[in-house]
Design a protein around this motif. Structure first.
Motif, PDB file in Angstrom:
ATOM      1  N   GLU A   7       0.827  -1.201   0.000  1.00 45.71           N
ATOM      2  CA  GLU A   7       0.000   0.000   0.000  1.00 45.71           C
ATOM      3  C   GLU A   7       0.868   1.260   0.000  1.00 45.71           C
ATOM      4  OE1 GLU A   7      -2.509  -0.641   3.397  1.00 45.71           O
ATOM      5  OE2 GLU A   7      -3.689  -2.172   2.363  1.00 45.71           O
ATOM      6  N   ALA A   8       1.976   1.244   0.735  1.00 45.41           N
ATOM      7  CA  ALA A   8       2.887   2.384   0.769  1.00 45.41           C
ATOM      8  C   ALA A   8       3.531   2.604  -0.606  1.00 45.41           C
ATOM      9  CB  ALA A   8       3.960   2.175   1.828  1.00 45.41           C
ATOM     10  N   LYS A   9       3.900   1.511  -1.253  1.00 45.29           N
ATOM     11  CA  LYS A   9       4.483   1.622  -2.595  1.00 45.29           C
ATOM     12  C   LYS A   9       3.469   2.207  -3.571  1.00 45.29           C
ATOM     13  CE  LYS A   9       7.607  -2.283  -2.026  1.00 45.29           C
ATOM     14  NZ  LYS A   9       7.873  -3.674  -2.424  1.00 45.29           N
ATOM     15  N   GLN A  10       2.213   1.775  -3.473  1.00 50.08           N
ATOM     16  CA  GLN A  10       1.166   2.300  -4.340  1.00 50.08           C
ATOM     17  C   GLN A  10       0.982   3.795  -4.105  1.00 50.08           C
ATOM     18  OE1 GLN A  10      -2.112  -0.310  -3.325  1.00 50.08           O
ATOM     19  NE2 GLN A  10      -1.792  -1.568  -5.134  1.00 50.08           N
ATOM     20  N   ALA A  11       0.986   4.211  -2.855  1.00 46.31           N
ATOM     21  CA  ALA A  11       0.834   5.625  -2.533  1.00 46.31           C
ATOM     22  C   ALA A  11       1.993   6.439  -3.102  1.00 46.31           C
ATOM     23  CB  ALA A  11       0.743   5.819  -1.023  1.00 46.31           C
ATOM     24  N   GLY A  12       3.206   5.914  -2.977  1.00 50.51           N
ATOM     25  CA  GLY A  12       4.377   6.591  -3.533  1.00 50.51           C
ATOM     26  C   GLY A  12       4.294   6.734  -5.039  1.00 50.51           C
ATOM     27  N   GLU A  13       3.830   5.702  -5.709  1.00 49.77           N
ATOM     28  CA  GLU A  13       3.684   5.760  -7.162  1.00 49.77           C
ATOM     29  C   GLU A  13       2.628   6.796  -7.562  1.00 49.77           C
ATOM     30  OE1 GLU A  13       5.447   4.325  -9.574  1.00 49.77           O
ATOM     31  OE2 GLU A  13       6.741   3.324  -8.139  1.00 49.77           O
ATOM     32  N   LYS A  14       1.553   6.886  -6.782  1.00 49.75           N
ATOM     33  CA  LYS A  14       0.512   7.874  -7.080  1.00 49.75           C
ATOM     34  C   LYS A  14       1.046   9.289  -6.920  1.00 49.75           C
ATOM     35  CE  LYS A  14      -3.460   4.945  -6.135  1.00 49.75           C
ATOM     36  NZ  LYS A  14      -4.636   4.709  -5.293  1.00 49.75           N
ATOM     37  N   VAL A  15       1.876   9.517  -5.913  1.00 49.98           N
ATOM     38  CA  VAL A  15       2.486  10.834  -5.723  1.00 49.98           C
ATOM     39  C   VAL A  15       3.384  11.168  -6.913  1.00 49.98           C
ATOM     40  CG1 VAL A  15       4.143  12.142  -4.318  1.00 49.98           C
ATOM     41  CG2 VAL A  15       2.331  10.811  -3.211  1.00 49.98           C
ATOM     42  N   LYS A  16       4.174  10.197  -7.361  1.00 53.70           N
ATOM     43  CA  LYS A  16       5.036  10.420  -8.534  1.00 53.70           C
ATOM     44  C   LYS A  16       4.208  10.756  -9.762  1.00 53.70           C
ATOM     45  CE  LYS A  16       8.227   6.833  -7.639  1.00 53.70           C
ATOM     46  NZ  LYS A  16       9.054   5.776  -8.209  1.00 53.70           N
ATOM     47  N   ASP A  17       3.106  10.007  -9.965  1.00 51.15           N
ATOM     48  CA  ASP A  17       2.236  10.255 -11.112  1.00 51.15           C
ATOM     49  C   ASP A  17       1.634  11.662 -11.056  1.00 51.15           C
ATOM     50  OD1 ASP A  17       2.752   7.715 -12.042  1.00 51.15           O
ATOM     51  OD2 ASP A  17       0.816   6.872 -11.391  1.00 51.15           O
ATOM     52  N   ALA A  18       1.193  12.069  -9.874  1.00 54.34           N
ATOM     53  CA  ALA A  18       0.596  13.403  -9.714  1.00 54.34           C
ATOM     54  C   ALA A  18       1.632  14.487  -9.988  1.00 54.34           C
ATOM     55  CB  ALA A  18       0.020  13.562  -8.316  1.00 54.34           C
ATOM     56  N   ALA A  19       2.858  14.295  -9.527  1.00 55.89           N
ATOM     57  CA  ALA A  19       3.918  15.275  -9.771  1.00 55.89           C
ATOM     58  C   ALA A  19       4.237  15.371 -11.256  1.00 55.89           C
ATOM     59  CB  ALA A  19       5.171  14.899  -8.979  1.00 55.89           C
ATOM     60  N   THR A  20       4.260  14.242 -11.929  1.00 53.49           N
ATOM     61  CA  THR A  20       4.525  14.233 -13.369  1.00 53.49           C
ATOM     62  C   THR A  20       3.409  14.953 -14.122  1.00 53.49           C
ATOM     63  OG1 THR A  20       5.762  12.175 -13.201  1.00 53.49           O
ATOM     64  CG2 THR A  20       4.914  12.754 -15.379  1.00 53.49           C
ATOM     65  N   GLU A  21       2.161  14.672 -13.753  1.00 57.36           N
ATOM     66  CA  GLU A  21       1.038  15.342 -14.401  1.00 57.36           C
ATOM     67  C   GLU A  21       1.080  16.847 -14.158  1.00 57.36           C
ATOM     68  OE1 GLU A  21      -2.750  13.570 -13.454  1.00 57.36           O
ATOM     69  OE2 GLU A  21      -1.988  11.564 -13.883  1.00 57.36           O
ATOM     70  N   PHE A  22       1.426  17.243 -12.949  1.00 58.49           N
ATOM     71  CA  PHE A  22       1.525  18.671 -12.624  1.00 58.49           C
ATOM     72  C   PHE A  22       2.620  19.305 -13.464  1.00 58.49           C
ATOM     73  CE2 PHE A  22       3.356  22.147 -10.075  1.00 58.49           C
ATOM     74  CZ  PHE A  22       2.231  22.939  -9.939  1.00 58.49           C
ATOM     75  N   LYS A  23       3.776  18.657 -13.523  1.00 53.50           N
ATOM     76  CA  LYS A  23       4.906  19.187 -14.304  1.00 53.50           C
ATOM     77  C   LYS A  23       4.530  19.301 -15.772  1.00 53.50           C
ATOM     78  CE  LYS A  23       9.637  18.081 -15.604  1.00 53.50           C
ATOM     79  NZ  LYS A  23      10.704  17.078 -15.543  1.00 53.50           N
ATOM     80  N   ASN A  24       3.864  18.281 -16.302  1.00 49.51           N
ATOM     81  CA  ASN A  24       3.464  18.324 -17.698  1.00 49.51           C
ATOM     82  C   ASN A  24       2.439  19.429 -17.951  1.00 49.51           C
ATOM     83  OD1 ASN A  24       5.120  16.182 -18.342  1.00 49.51           O
ATOM     84  ND2 ASN A  24       3.522  14.655 -18.166  1.00 49.51           N
ATOM     85  N   GLY A  25       1.582  19.705 -16.991  1.00 48.76           N
ATOM     86  CA  GLY A  25       0.602  20.785 -17.123  1.00 48.76           C
ATOM     87  C   GLY A  25       1.264  22.137 -17.160  1.00 48.76           C
ATOM     88  N   LEU A  26       2.364  22.301 -16.431  1.00 44.14           N
ATOM     89  CA  LEU A  26       3.082  23.573 -16.424  1.00 44.14           C
ATOM     90  C   LEU A  26       3.815  23.820 -17.740  1.00 44.14           C
ATOM     91  CD1 LEU A  26       4.653  23.646 -12.839  1.00 44.14           C
ATOM     92  CD2 LEU A  26       2.692  24.933 -13.661  1.00 44.14           C
ATOM     93  N   ASN A  27       4.186  22.740 -18.416  1.00 43.69           N
ATOM     94  CA  ASN A  27       4.955  22.859 -19.659  1.00 43.69           C
ATOM     95  C   ASN A  27       4.091  23.102 -20.882  1.00 43.69           C
ATOM     96  OD1 ASN A  27       7.409  22.547 -18.354  1.00 43.69           O
ATOM     97  ND2 ASN A  27       7.382  20.326 -18.549  1.00 43.69           N
ATOM     98  N   LYS A  28       2.779  23.128 -20.712  1.00 46.02           N
ATOM     99  CA  LYS A  28       1.898  23.325 -21.879  1.00 46.02           C
ATOM    100  C   LYS A  28       1.756  24.774 -22.210  1.00 46.02           C
ATOM    101  CE  LYS A  28      -0.755  19.136 -21.539  1.00 46.02           C
ATOM    102  NZ  LYS A  28      -2.052  18.524 -21.424  1.00 46.02           N
TER     103      LYS A  28
END
Length: 64
Positions: free
Chosen positions: A43-64
């Protein structure tokens, strides 16, 4: 989260559940606790992966 990570985490969580139930059936507290620990780890690994995914999506949103 990559598909491989999802499968790995789900498998670890499922095996942990089986281990926990086996520990309960066999009255083996060590096995039961190991199973619960495996589930928490997955469950902790899943949560960490979700945080990484959210950060990537945020970063990609800033680059548009």
């Amino acid at each position: 989260m990559g598909l491989g990570d999802k499968i790995s985490n789900s498998a670890e969580k499922g095996l942990g559940s089986v281990k926990e139930q086996a520990g309960k059936l066999l009255d083996n507290q060590k096995l039961e606790h190991e199973g619960r620990a495996d589930q928490v780890s997955a469950e902790a690994k899943q949560a960490g992966e979700k945080v990484k995914d959210a950060a990537t999506e945020f970063k990609n949103g800033l680059n548009k």
